[in-house]
Every structure is written in structure tokens, then in C-alpha cells.
Design an enzyme around this catalytic site. Structure first.
Site, short mmCIF file in Angstrom:
data_model
loop_
_atom_site.label_atom_id
_atom_site.label_comp_id
_atom_site.label_asym_id
_atom_site.label_seq_id
_atom_site.Cartn_x
_atom_site.Cartn_y
_atom_site.Cartn_z
N ARG A 1 0.81 -1.22 0.00
CA ARG A 1 0.00 0.00 0.00
C ARG A 1 0.85 1.28 0.00
O ARG A 1 0.45 2.29 0.56
CB ARG A 1 -0.97 0.02 1.19
CG ARG A 1 -2.00 -1.10 1.17
CD ARG A 1 -3.00 -0.93 0.04
NE ARG A 1 -4.13 -1.81 0.21
CZ ARG A 1 -5.29 -1.44 0.74
NH1 ARG A 1 -5.47 -0.21 1.14
NH2 ARG A 1 -6.27 -2.30 0.86
N ARG B 1 -2.86 6.42 0.00
CA ARG B 1 -3.40 7.42 0.90
C ARG B 1 -2.43 8.17 1.79
O ARG B 1 -2.74 9.26 2.26
CB ARG B 1 -4.46 6.78 1.78
CG ARG B 1 -5.63 6.28 1.01
CD ARG B 1 -6.54 5.46 1.89
NE ARG B 1 -5.85 4.26 2.36
CZ ARG B 1 -6.39 3.36 3.15
NH1 ARG B 1 -7.60 3.54 3.61
NH2 ARG B 1 -5.71 2.30 3.51
N ARG C 1 -6.24 12.51 -6.57
CA ARG C 1 -7.47 11.75 -6.49
C ARG C 1 -8.72 12.61 -6.34
O ARG C 1 -9.85 12.10 -6.46
CB ARG C 1 -7.39 10.75 -5.32
CG ARG C 1 -6.79 9.39 -5.66
CD ARG C 1 -7.73 8.55 -6.51
NE ARG C 1 -9.09 8.58 -6.05
CZ ARG C 1 -9.56 7.97 -4.98
NH1 ARG C 1 -8.78 7.21 -4.26
NH2 ARG C 1 -10.82 8.08 -4.62
N ASP D 1 -6.80 -2.37 -7.53
CA ASP D 1 -7.42 -2.94 -6.34
C ASP D 1 -7.80 -4.38 -6.62
O ASP D 1 -8.05 -4.74 -7.78
CB ASP D 1 -8.65 -2.15 -5.89
CG ASP D 1 -9.02 -2.50 -4.45
OD1 ASP D 1 -8.43 -1.94 -3.53
OD2 ASP D 1 -9.87 -3.40 -4.27
N TYR E 1 -15.51 -10.82 0.31
CA TYR E 1 -16.26 -9.61 -0.06
C TYR E 1 -17.52 -9.95 -0.83
O TYR E 1 -18.59 -9.36 -0.61
CB TYR E 1 -15.38 -8.66 -0.88
CG TYR E 1 -14.33 -7.96 -0.05
CD1 TYR E 1 -14.68 -7.02 0.91
CD2 TYR E 1 -12.99 -8.25 -0.21
CE1 TYR E 1 -13.72 -6.39 1.69
CE2 TYR E 1 -12.01 -7.63 0.56
CZ TYR E 1 -12.39 -6.70 1.50
OH TYR E 1 -11.44 -6.08 2.28
O1 CP3 Z 1 -0.18 -1.53 -2.47
C1 CP3 Z 1 -0.34 -0.57 -3.26
O2 CP3 Z 1 0.14 0.54 -3.05
C2 CP3 Z 1 -1.08 -0.80 -4.56
C3 CP3 Z 1 -2.45 -0.52 -4.54
C4 CP3 Z 1 -3.42 -1.41 -3.77
C5 CP3 Z 1 -4.69 -0.92 -3.35
N1 CP3 Z 1 -5.41 -1.94 -2.86
C6 CP3 Z 1 -5.13 0.47 -3.50
C7 CP3 Z 1 -6.20 0.96 -2.61
C8 CP3 Z 1 -3.38 -2.76 -3.44
C9 CP3 Z 1 -2.25 -3.77 -3.61
C10 CP3 Z 1 -4.65 -3.09 -2.87
C11 CP3 Z 1 -5.01 -4.44 -2.46
C12 CP3 Z 1 -6.20 -4.63 -1.62
N2 CP3 Z 1 -7.44 -4.04 -1.73
C13 CP3 Z 1 -6.27 -5.60 -0.59
C14 CP3 Z 1 -5.15 -6.51 -0.21
C15 CP3 Z 1 -4.12 -5.81 0.59
C16 CP3 Z 1 -4.48 -5.57 2.04
O3 CP3 Z 1 -4.44 -4.39 2.43
O4 CP3 Z 1 -4.77 -6.52 2.75
C17 CP3 Z 1 -7.56 -5.54 -0.03
C18 CP3 Z 1 -8.07 -6.35 1.13
C19 CP3 Z 1 -8.29 -4.55 -0.76
C20 CP3 Z 1 -9.70 -4.14 -0.59
C21 CP3 Z 1 -9.76 -2.71 -0.18
N3 CP3 Z 1 -9.64 -1.66 -1.07
C22 CP3 Z 1 -9.82 -2.17 1.14
C23 CP3 Z 1 -9.99 -2.95 2.41
C24 CP3 Z 1 -9.72 -0.77 1.00
C25 CP3 Z 1 -9.61 0.27 2.11
C26 CP3 Z 1 -10.81 1.08 2.35
C27 CP3 Z 1 -10.38 2.35 3.09
O5 CP3 Z 1 -10.46 3.42 2.46
O6 CP3 Z 1 -9.96 2.25 4.23
C28 CP3 Z 1 -9.63 -0.48 -0.38
C29 CP3 Z 1 -9.49 0.85 -1.00
C30 CP3 Z 1 -8.14 1.16 -1.50
N4 CP3 Z 1 -7.37 0.33 -2.28
C31 CP3 Z 1 -7.45 2.38 -1.32
C32 CP3 Z 1 -6.25 2.28 -2.03
C33 CP3 Z 1 -5.18 3.32 -2.20
C34 CP3 Z 1 -7.97 3.57 -0.55
C35 CP3 Z 1 -8.96 4.28 -1.41
C36 CP3 Z 1 -8.82 5.77 -1.39
O7 CP3 Z 1 -7.70 6.31 -1.46
O8 CP3 Z 1 -9.89 6.41 -1.37
#
Ligand code: CP3
Length: 354
Positions: free
Chosen positions: A37, A41, A50, A86, A161
Site C-alpha cells: 500500500r 493514501r 485523487r 485494487d 467480499y
Molecule cells: O499496495 C499498493 O500501493 C497498490 C495498490 C493497492 C490498493 N489496494 C489500493 C487501494 C493494493 C495492492 C490493494 C489491495 C487490496 N485491496 C487488498 C489486499 C491488501 C491488504 O491491504 O490486505 C484488499 C483487502 C483490498 C480491498 C480494499 N480496497 C480495502 C480494504 C480498502 C480500504 C478502504 C479504506 O479506504 O480504508 C480499499 C481501497 C483502496 N485500495 C485504497 C487504495 C489506495 C484507498 C482508497 C482511497 O484512497 O480512497
């Protein structure tokens, strides 16, 4: 099939990089470092880009996804980029009505709970990954010798999910379905394995030099359920890229009990969360497996001397494995001071030089 001749692993751009060398099992001059990640953010330049664009739309905009992927590489000097996307993108591209709610996570308009729901899922072959391929190609063209990591969600985490309809704590509905309707469960995971495997394959063929499978919520499973009802589908997802000979990483949260079966699906590297020290993880894996991890994300907000000692301890324990890529034990928390990440990269790289 083999990788195209213009792929960074074929034309030599990334084949001798510290990340790829380490993933393949050899120790180099430095311990490579990147952060799960890292693209997102915690960076002000990400939040700025964004504004006004929904998360999944940003992922499917090749220019935006590429720029966001490159931001942490420029800022921190990490040894790898991870493609900004994602785990639910392949579901969306296959035609499932899924969105990401800010601060909450993936949410489905209609959860998949019955055999009929599973049967009505769109065909995985309907998914068009051209936006992902364009984003990866654009990114790789700018990365030079820094490898890009492609990734995908493992079938269980996606099913968690799909069945729950959103984030949940214990994934009770998914785990109930696994036993109450094993045929529907197996069909659902088979579907997820195909669509997520194709997503990963698209990224690799477009230029990613490694692939990481995220089974984030694997920690809610018993060992027996994992081995019999989940692992074969994770193996099927990976089978989609087996012919391409790129290094593979498998990561889950709370995976201490299932580390060995997670490795047994046929990956090169195991990502370890923060709960077990790397020397313990290494011995649970028989001592011969390359590890990635496992700085506790909570310590990113601790005073530097505390964090520094922890990072050095992680490096020392990582020396018990054949090779080690330093990473976090889970993703970068959004409130992390980005300068702390840069400082970790400098610290880890400096150790290699002494
Ligand atoms: O790692 C990286 O930097 C690459 C980008 C990446 C994202 N999601 C971007 C993202 C990766 C590798 C993921 C994988 C992902 N997505 C996982 C597996 C990794 C882990 O953390 O366990 C999972 C479970 C998800 C599902 C998901 N997507 C969740 C739980 C969330 C968080 C919700 C929140 O806002 O707290 C997301 C959204 C998400 N995916 C964001 C990002 C940058 C945040 C969205 C935003 O910026 O508004």
C-alpha cells in the site's frame, strides 16, 4: 507461452534488479525494500491527484494509475513499484456491481449468497483488461530498471467480499457457505480464481516483473478449511501465470498457522505479517523459503529510535532465511508520515553497504 522479448525480465532491464534477484533466492549487496500500500493514501501528492475521481475510476484511468504507481518510487527510492489498482478491479471488469466506499472498502450492490447467485455470475472471459494493460505498459516504460509488481486478490479474500457484500470482521457468512453449500462454494472460488488469475496475467504480460497474491483475510480460516476448500483455488489462480516464469509472492494477514500450506500452492516467496518474527516463520517453512516482511505498521508512528531498532531486528531475523525483502507486515496506514518510509528505505540500504 513465454514473456514477450520486450518484457523487462526478457530484455534485461529488471532481471538483475535487487528485487528480482532476491525473489529468486540470492542475496545481493542490499536488502531490497518496498511497502504494501505504498501507492496511495499516505501521500499528499496522491490525495491531490485523487480529488474528484472515485477510487475504481482512478484504477482504470491508465495515466492516473501510472502516475500514482510512480509517486512512491520517486519519493522514497523503493526497490519496486506496485501497480495502483485494487483486488476488486477484476470483479468490476467482469461486470459485478462493486464499488469502494472511502474509509470502508469494497461494497457490492448484490451479495453472492446462493448457488443461483453463483450460477448467475458473468463469465470471467467477458472481462476486458485493456485499461489495466495500458496502465502497466505506461508505468513500466517510465520505471527503467525498477521492477513493477503485479498483484491480485486470492479467491478466498475475494469471496469474503462477494458473499458478505462488504467488509466484515469474521467472514461468518462466507465460512458458513463453505460448509452449508460446498458445491456453490467451490463454484464461487473457481470463478474468482479464473477472473483474478486473468487480472494477474494481464499485468505480467504488459510488463510486471513479479506477481503477489493477497489472501488478506486468510487468518479467519482453520488450517483444514484452508487446505481442503481454499488452497486448491489459490493454486488455480496462480496456474494462470505458471507458464510465464515470473517470481511469485503469497501474503496473508494472521497467516501463522497456514504459512506452510500457503507456500505449498507453489510460490517462490512468502509474505509474513507482523505477528510472527521472521526467524520463526522461516523455521515453520523449513528454512529454505525466501521471505518478505514484516515491520509492524503500528511502529511507523513510534519514535524513530524505537522504529529503527525494530527495523534492524527484522533485518537480523530475515538473515535466517535464504533471502529477504523488507516490507511491512500489512499495508501502510493512511495517517503515516511519508518521511518515515523514506527514512526506513535509507536505513535498510545503508545496512547493505557496511
Ligand atoms: O499496495 C499498493 O500501493 C497498490 C495498490 C493497492 C490498493 N489496494 C489500493 C487501494 C493494493 C495492492 C490493494 C489491495 C487490496 N485491496 C487488498 C489486499 C491488501 C491488504 O491491504 O490486505 C484488499 C483487502 C483490498 C480491498 C480494499 N480496497 C480495502 C480494504 C480498502 C480500504 C478502504 C479504506 O479506504 O480504508 C480499499 C481501497 C483502496 N485500495 C485504497 C487504495 C489506495 C484507498 C482508497 C482511497 O484512497 O480512497
Amino acid at each position: 507461452m513465454t514473456l514477450p522479448a520486450t518484457h523487462p525480465l526478457s530484455d534485461g532491464r529488471t532481471s538483475d534488479s535487487p528485487l528480482v534477484t532476491t525473489y529468486r533466492g540470492a542475496r545481493g549487496a542490499v536488502t531490497p525494500v518496498w511497502f504494501m500500500r505504498q501507492a496511495g493514501r499516505s501521500l499528499p501528492e496522491y490525495r491531490e491527484l485523487r480529488v474528484g475521481t472515485r477510487m475504481l475510476d482512478a484504477c482504470l484511468d491508465p495515466d492516473l494509475a501510472s502516475e500514482i504507481t510512480l509517486q512512491p518510487v520517486r519519493r522514497h527510492g523503493v526497490d519496486a513499484a506496485i501497480f495502483f489498482s485494487d483486488i476488486v478491479i477484476p470483479l468490476r471488469l467482469a461486470g459485478v456491481d462493486v464499488d469502494i466506499e472511502p474509509g470502508r472498502g469494497p461494497v457490492l450492490a448484490a451479495p453472492i449468497r446462493t448457488a443461483a447467485d453463483v450460477a448467475a455470475l458473468p463469465s470471467p472471459s467477458a472481462a476486458d483488461f485493456s485499461a489495466v494493460e495500458a496502465g502497466v505498459a505506461r508505468t513500466v516504460a517510465q520505471l527503467g530498471t525498477t521492477p513493477l509488481i503485479g498483484f491480485a486478490g486470492a479467491p478466498f479474500t475475494l469471496a469474503a467480499y462477494l458473499v458478505e457484500g462488504g467488509p466484515s470482521k469474521d467472514h461468518l457468512r462466507a465460512r458458513t457457505m463453505m460448509h452449508a453449500d460446498p458445491d456453490a462454494w467451490s463454484a464461487l472460488l473457481g470463478w474468482a480464481a479464473e477472473v483474478t488469475g486473468r487480472f494477474l496475467r494481464a499485468q505480467i504480460l504488459a510488463g510486471a516483473s513479479a506477481g503477489q497474491l493477497f489472501d488478506s483475510w486468510v487468518g479467519s480460516l482453520s488450517v483444514d478449511d484452508y487446505v481442503t476448500r481454499v488452497a486448491p483455488h489459490s493454486a488455480a489462480a496462480l496456474a494462470e501465470i505458471a507458464d510465464l516464469d515470473v517470481p511469485t509472492v503469497h501474503f496473508g494477514v494472521g497467516s501463522g498457522e497456514v504459512l506452510k500450506p500457503m507456500h505449498d500452492i507453489g510460490v517462490d516467496v512468502m509474505g509474513v505479517d507482523w505477528r510472527i518474527p521472521l526467524d520463526v516463520a522461516s523455521s515453520r517453512l523449513g528454512g529454505g523459503v525466501v521471505l518478505q516482511g514484516n515491520v509492524d505498521p503500528a511502529l511507523l508512528a513510534a519514535p524513530w529510535p524505537v522504529l529503527e531498532a525494530h527495523v534492524l531486528d527484522v533485518l537480523a531475523r530475515g538473515r535466517t532465511a535464504p533471502a529477504h525483502v523488507l516490507n511491512l507486515g500489512h499495508g501502510v496506514p493512511p495517517e503515516t508520515d511519508p518521511d518515515v518510509l523514506t527514512r526506513i528505505v535509507e536505513l535498510v540500504h545503508a545496512q547493505g553497504e557496511v
